[in-house]
Design a protein around this motif. Sequence first.
Motif, PDB file in Angstrom:
ATOM      1  N   HIS A  94       0.813  -1.216   0.000  1.00 40.10           N
ATOM      2  CA  HIS A  94       0.000   0.000   0.000  1.00 40.10           C
ATOM      3  C   HIS A  94       0.851   1.273   0.000  1.00 40.10           C
ATOM      4  CE1 HIS A  94      -4.102  -1.348  -0.064  1.00 40.10           C
ATOM      5  NE2 HIS A  94      -3.838  -2.283   0.834  1.00 40.10           N
ATOM      6  N   ASN A 133      -0.459   7.684  -2.876  1.00 38.56           N
ATOM      7  CA  ASN A 133      -0.164   8.097  -1.503  1.00 38.56           C
ATOM      8  C   ASN A 133       0.966   9.118  -1.473  1.00 38.56           C
ATOM      9  OD1 ASN A 133      -2.000   6.450  -0.109  1.00 38.56           O
ATOM     10  ND2 ASN A 133      -0.670   4.678  -0.398  1.00 38.56           N
ATOM     11  N   GLY A 175      -0.492   2.999   6.573  1.00 36.48           N
ATOM     12  CA  GLY A 175       0.671   3.608   5.938  1.00 36.48           C
ATOM     13  C   GLY A 175       1.932   3.181   6.663  1.00 36.48           C
ATOM     14  N   LYS A 194      -9.746  -0.033  -0.700  1.00 37.16           N
ATOM     15  CA  LYS A 194      -9.067   1.264  -0.649  1.00 37.16           C
ATOM     16  C   LYS A 194     -10.003   2.317  -1.236  1.00 37.16           C
ATOM     17  CE  LYS A 194      -5.165   3.762  -2.649  1.00 37.16           C
ATOM     18  NZ  LYS A 194      -4.022   3.673  -3.554  1.00 37.16           N
TER      19      LYS A 194
END
Lengths: 448, 456
Positions: free
Chosen positions: B243, B249, B375, B431
Amino acid sequence: MKKIIEKALAKGAERCEVFYLNSLETEVEYEASKLKNLSNTEETGFALRLVKDGRMGYATTTKADGLDRLVDDAIATSACGETAEFAFASASDVAGAKLVDDRIKALSIEEMMQRSEDAIAKVLDYEGEINAESGTKRRIQTTSVTTSEGFESTQERTLYQFYVGGRLIEGDNMLDAGGYYGGTSMDDGGSKLVDEAIEDFRNGRTNVNVTGGPTTVILTPRAVADVMLTMNYGVDGSIVERGISPLAGKLGETIFDERVSLYDDGLMESGYSTALFDDEGVPMQRTALIENGVLRSFLTDLRTAAKLDLPLTGNGLKLKRLIQTKELGKMPTTEITNWEMTGGETPYAELLAGVSDGVIVDSIMGIMMGNLVAGDFSGNVAFGLKVEGGKIVGRVKDTMIAGNIYKLLKDQLVDLSSEVTRVGLMGFIGSHHYPHLLLRDVSISSKG
Amino acid sequence: MKDRLEQVLKKFSSQCDYLEVHIEETEESRVQFTGEQLTDLGKKVDFGGNVRALNKGGWGFASFNSVDRIEEFAQHAIDQAKLVGKDRSQLADVEPVRDDVPLDLKSDPREVPLERKVEIFRAYNKQVLDHHEEIASSSVRYFDRFHKRWFGSSEGAMVYQERVDLGGVVAAMTARDGDSQSFWSGFGSTDDFGVALGLEGKITEACDVAVEKLDAPKVKGGEYTVILDPRLAGVFVHEAFGHLSEGDNVYEDKNLQKVMVLGREFGRPFLNVYDTGLDKGLRGHVVYDDEGVRTEKTYLITDGKLSGRLHSRETAGKMGERPTGSARCIDYRYPPVCRMRNTCIEAGDSSFDDMIAGTKLGIYAITASGGQTNGEMFTFTAGTAFMIRDGKLAERVRDVTLTGNVFKTLKDIDMLGDDLSIHDGPGGCGKAGQFPLPVSDGSPHIRIQNVVIGGE
């Protein structure tokens, strides 16, 4: 709808139920502190449940010119379907209903942008390094249930969602904070969500270590909502029916500390899941699940209620368990609406002041992966704060919390705050009201 | 349908920097047994589309079921993009593709009559319920979907793809004195109904584990050396690292870019991690992503160092990196975002026996009931686990939930097995409100030092 029923009956169905959904959604999204995306979603679809030769058939379509196929599919599935042991809704006094906040209906894109922009400006005003995000979403949704038994009802609902938050990265340290509101009215508490997010940023910038072991813990209303996800299974009539709910056979028994009372409230003022009837046409209601620690009811849908010979509670919903998905596909099954736990007598400030050494747990990551049916939870403390001498001293990281809801609310409860706060979990069903809970001997593990 | 897409693109393209149109039709069959009951048997037809417009860096998006009103929605999307865009549009260049991707199946689930499917899963369900007196309930779930997707862009791309996706799980729930436990066996594929057949052996094993878990004590919380089996290690790499390597991100966050700079050391020199859409038959198999970009194999960590990320055209364009064909959406209701496909840790050279033998006190954690990340920190739960004592597998323990920190835990991987295997299940990845997206993951056995386990 009538036309679908006629087609189904003409093809040999004995009885049937048509669910119709139409929704229009507008969303404004801010990413990296900037307006990123505007979107519109138009959704229309039909779901058909029918009984043929005593067996249940089910099909759905989002194709407006696919209604013949819909009927054929439902008939085809009935050939190997389950024996139908319950009745669809029949004529009732819930005919047409509106759960509409005119402010949501009138909300313009410009206003939605303004709301997010104001919130982001406030976050950045606290700290310009925060990668802020915000979104405002509004939905106008019409659903209807029509049955061959003469039940026919349509309801219109308005839904409003707002979130603000961000991520602050300092070195290898990532700190996420934010707040979310979802409801059938627009009362999101104004700037409260932003203020709370900023307070979390403020409190979370210093990391402190925590020692593992049995620990005094305050669960914030948001964390209570996390751990209460386990209870959703315990009181679900279909889980009870299968004999795996730890609460099966315990109606009328004391299962929790007598200060605990819990309600499933499908009529909660402005609640996200609030509606006048469920997706099977059963009127929604406020159901006492636990009163003064005593288990009072299980939640049901049409099938479960008939099977267990329990009262209907109006919890037959098509949304997937726990997670809001934009999907029509699922058969209605027992789902929670909005939950409310009543508060205690001690103001939160007093609760906090009394903690000489403990941890405030505000959100738990990974709760969904545990053995929820048994009430077990275990997860990473995504946001938690260490308390010493009644004061917050910093953030704890790389820390796990574990427990079991049926022990936690029975043997480990020290006190409940008098304030009860509305929380919604983004992406999850419902609006919930919970107090802060002060708990003893909660197991915490950490790198220390 | 292609003509219709071309018409819309032709009519509206001049109004914005970039425009794309998706139309999708899905047919689904589902079978679900819950305990004795056949709780869901259904068919679904889902038809809809979306238009996505980019103007001066701002996106407008409209999705719809009323495909006959597509032009109205196209205008909406463009008007909104104009309202958002104040900057400049930056999409990484790709060659516009014109291609058809037909099905290429080993065994087509659509040719298996619904009655036969019900029979197969009814038999599995019965096997579970009859297995042991302490099995209180079961859950048997199966779905298959046939997707047709049309994609066209103002740059001239026009791709038509057909795809089959199927999966399921057979689970046993045991109960004793108010306690309940479960274990399961899952499967998934994009080209073979055969994966749903002949599961009797696996189901017997799953039932035995569910019964044995009733006797297993809870694990004691604390820090341990942990050996993950390939299934759990696959979820680990997905959550722990996958991720964070998604370009969306990083691309707008300068502070995160400093942290996630290519070349930064994340693991020891023997650690290699990749994400690929190339493996046919897996649920993470992709030919073209939802921006019409051909898929590839992308190395995320090479020799322990960060070496790549998963990009959409926009995140690649803005970061000056190469698009990787990683823009995916779960269906037409959503815009594509940077996602994983099949994420794997490459095999090393340790044997499983050596890993166990070299561990004085530890936990052997097997398969995952899920995982999550924010994260930096991540967490996942083992389906079942054993203690390791003095270099030997010891008693079974339960409720093993692990947590880690991306900047520390990958460096604590000290042994990689020589036994890479890749897995599919019925679930998927969530997500940005999009769940479940079909993904696969794989790994050999891995050993990690200093892992925090929750528990009493």
